[in-house]
Each structure stands twice: as C-alpha cells, then as structure tokens.
Write an enzyme that holds these catalytic residues in place. Structure first.
Site, PDB file in Angstrom:
ATOM      1  N   ASP A  18       6.796   3.819   3.852  1.00 19.03           N
ATOM      2  CA  ASP A  18       6.983   4.916   4.810  1.00 19.03           C
ATOM      3  C   ASP A  18       8.437   4.905   5.280  1.00 19.03           C
ATOM      4  OD1 ASP A  18       6.810   6.808   6.776  1.00 19.03           O
ATOM      5  OD2 ASP A  18       5.185   5.889   7.884  1.00 19.03           O
ATOM      6  N   SER A  19       8.754   4.104   6.297  1.00 24.16           N
ATOM      7  CA  SER A  19      10.166   3.954   6.693  1.00 24.16           C
ATOM      8  C   SER A  19      10.894   3.034   5.723  1.00 24.16           C
ATOM      9  CB  SER A  19      10.261   3.378   8.105  1.00 24.16           C
ATOM     10  OG  SER A  19       9.871   2.025   8.113  1.00 24.16           O
ATOM     11  N   ASP A  73      -5.202   2.864   6.611  1.00 22.87           N
ATOM     12  CA  ASP A  73      -6.015   3.085   7.805  1.00 22.87           C
ATOM     13  C   ASP A  73      -5.320   3.967   8.828  1.00 22.87           C
ATOM     14  OD1 ASP A  73      -4.054   0.975   8.444  1.00 22.87           O
ATOM     15  OD2 ASP A  73      -5.085   0.943  10.374  1.00 22.87           O
ATOM     16  N   ASP A 111       0.809  -1.216   0.000  1.00 19.93           N
ATOM     17  CA  ASP A 111       0.000   0.000   0.000  1.00 19.93           C
ATOM     18  C   ASP A 111       0.847   1.273   0.000  1.00 19.93           C
ATOM     19  OD1 ASP A 111       0.942  -0.427   2.566  1.00 19.93           O
ATOM     20  OD2 ASP A 111      -1.001  -0.233   3.561  1.00 19.93           O
TER      21      ASP A 111
HETATM   22  P1  IMP Z   1       7.027   1.114   6.621  1.00 20.14           P
HETATM   23  O1  IMP Z   1       7.311   2.175   7.639  1.00 20.14           O
HETATM   24  O2  IMP Z   1       7.485   1.494   5.251  1.00 20.14           O
HETATM   25  O3  IMP Z   1       7.570  -0.216   7.067  1.00 20.14           O
HETATM   26  O4  IMP Z   1       5.465   0.979   6.539  1.00 20.14           O
HETATM   27  C1  IMP Z   1       4.809   0.041   7.331  1.00 20.14           C
HETATM   28  C2  IMP Z   1       3.329   0.027   7.088  1.00 20.14           C
HETATM   29  O5  IMP Z   1       2.767   1.082   7.839  1.00 20.14           O
HETATM   30  C3  IMP Z   1       2.818   0.232   5.678  1.00 20.14           C
HETATM   31  O6  IMP Z   1       2.779  -0.926   4.921  1.00 20.14           O
HETATM   32  C4  IMP Z   1       1.405   0.705   5.965  1.00 20.14           C
HETATM   33  O7  IMP Z   1       0.542  -0.394   6.147  1.00 20.14           O
HETATM   34  C5  IMP Z   1       1.592   1.475   7.247  1.00 20.14           C
HETATM   35  N1  IMP Z   1       1.648   2.920   6.971  1.00 20.14           N
HETATM   36  C6  IMP Z   1       2.744   3.702   6.848  1.00 20.14           C
HETATM   37  N2  IMP Z   1       2.402   4.985   6.623  1.00 20.14           N
HETATM   38  C7  IMP Z   1       1.052   5.002   6.596  1.00 20.14           C
HETATM   39  C8  IMP Z   1       0.075   6.054   6.410  1.00 20.14           C
HETATM   40  O8  IMP Z   1       0.372   7.250   6.199  1.00 20.14           O
HETATM   41  N3  IMP Z   1      -1.223   5.680   6.482  1.00 20.14           N
HETATM   42  C9  IMP Z   1      -1.617   4.392   6.705  1.00 20.14           C
HETATM   43  N4  IMP Z   1      -0.749   3.391   6.863  1.00 20.14           N
HETATM   44  C10 IMP Z   1       0.577   3.695   6.833  1.00 20.14           C
HETATM   45 MG    MG Z   2       1.078  -2.155   4.518  1.00 19.71          MG
END
Ligand code: IMP
Ligand code: MG
Length: 182
Positions: A106-107, A162, A103
C-alpha cells in the site's frame, strides 16, 4: 464462487478462480527461478499473508521451509510510516535464499522496512512476492519480484486481507461498502 458476495462487499475485484490461477502461475515462476537454489525460505508476513502463503507454498514443487514475521500496525486502516517487528524469525537466515511473502503493498513502508531488516542479516539472496499492489506511486517504488495483481487504491478485504480483523476468510478479494467503515 457463490452468486452473491458477502453483504458488506460492494464489488468483487478478483474472484476466487482468478486468484487460484494466478497463485499457480507465481508458483511455477518461483519453481523455475529456484530450481538450482537449495535452502529456500519463505517468510510470510502475518497476519495478512497467511492464506496466500498457504496456497503458494503448497503449489511449489521446489524444496522450501516456511517461517513467519509479524509487524505492528496502527489503527484500523491507517498505514503509518512507523513499523515495528512483533514476531521475528526463529533462525538466522545467513546463506539462505529468502523469499518474503506479503499480502499487499500500500504505502510500501512495511515491505521497505522488512527488506532492509532481512537484507542486513546476510541471506544468499532476498526477493519479494506480493499478492497485490495498489496503484499509487509510493507502492510502485518498492521492488517486488513476483506480483499477483495490481489493484486500484481502495481498501480491499478477503483472501487474508482484513478490515479491523474481519472478512479475512472470504475466498475472493473485494471492496468494502463505505458504510462498513463507520
Ligand atoms: P503498507 O502501507 O504498504 O506498509 O501496508 C501495510 C499493511 O497494511 C499491509 O501489509 C496490509 O496488511 C495492510 N493493508 C494495506 N492496504 C490494505 C487493504 O486494502 N486491505 C487490507 N489490508 C491492507
Ligand atoms: Mg500485511
């Protein structure tokens, strides 16, 4: 789209029509790239990718199968470095062309972890399709082959995304009002 967004939404970032148009473009790219590759498997990351994946896979004409993985997340909005698989694929992926469908980046921790895990299982190829990626250095460091949208570094909801399991089914991607976080 209705004239007024949901009362918890501060502003609409990407409207429903723009999302649908971009999904069609991504599907056309994937169709083209996988035309001569049998055994395409789309791997959706639950829960956030389920709406994007359902639109994307129905827009594809190239034959494919669909499966899902789920990873743990800690807290409401915090994205920790620790990732754990809570639902795994049903079948081995050795020799398959795997397209990971996420989706949002983010990190980048989730995607990085899943890319490592899937690559270690011997797929014929492994690529990644993400609906969105936040404009922050960490997110840019993870390879994404098919990217829907680059968005600002804010918490967004809708179209599968979400906040504490709410607002997933909004047809657009929007920014939450700050008071909703309390
Ligand atoms: P990561 O920080 O890239 O590992 O993201 C982890 C997960 O956090 C993503 O796959 C999303 O499901 C959720 N996520 C990160 N940022 C958002 C946001 O702005 N809205 C909703 N879900 C988020
Ligand atoms: Mg996700």
């Amino acid at each position: 789209m209705s004239a007024n967004p949901h009362p918890d939404i501060e502003r609409v970032l990407i409207d429903a029509d723009s999302i649908q148009q971009r999904v069609a473009e991504l599907a056309a790219e994937i169709d083209r790239d996988y035309a001569d590759k049998p055994r395409l498997l789309l791997v959706g990351v639950l829960k956030g990718a389920f709406i994007f994946l359902s639109d994307l896979c129905r827009a594809l004409t190239v034959p494919h199968a669909v499966d899902f993985m789920a990873v743990s997340s800690y807290g409401m909005t915090a994205t920790s470095g620790a990732v754990r698989i809570v639902l795994d694929l049903r079948m081995p992926i050795e020799g398959m062309h795997v397209l990971l469908v996420e989706d949002i980046v983010d990190s980048g921790h989730t995607l990085h972890y899943l890319q490592q895990v899937l690559a270690s299982r011997g797929p014929a190829s492994l690529r990644t399709c993400a609906l969105s990626r936040k404009q922050r250095p960490e997110a840019m460091s993870v390879p994404v082959d098919y990217l829907g949208f680059t968005i600002p570094d804010v918490w967004v909801v809708g179209y599968g995304l979400d906040y504490a399991d709410t607002h997933r089914t909004l047809p657009y991607i929007g920014v939450l009002k700050p008071e909703v976080y309390r």
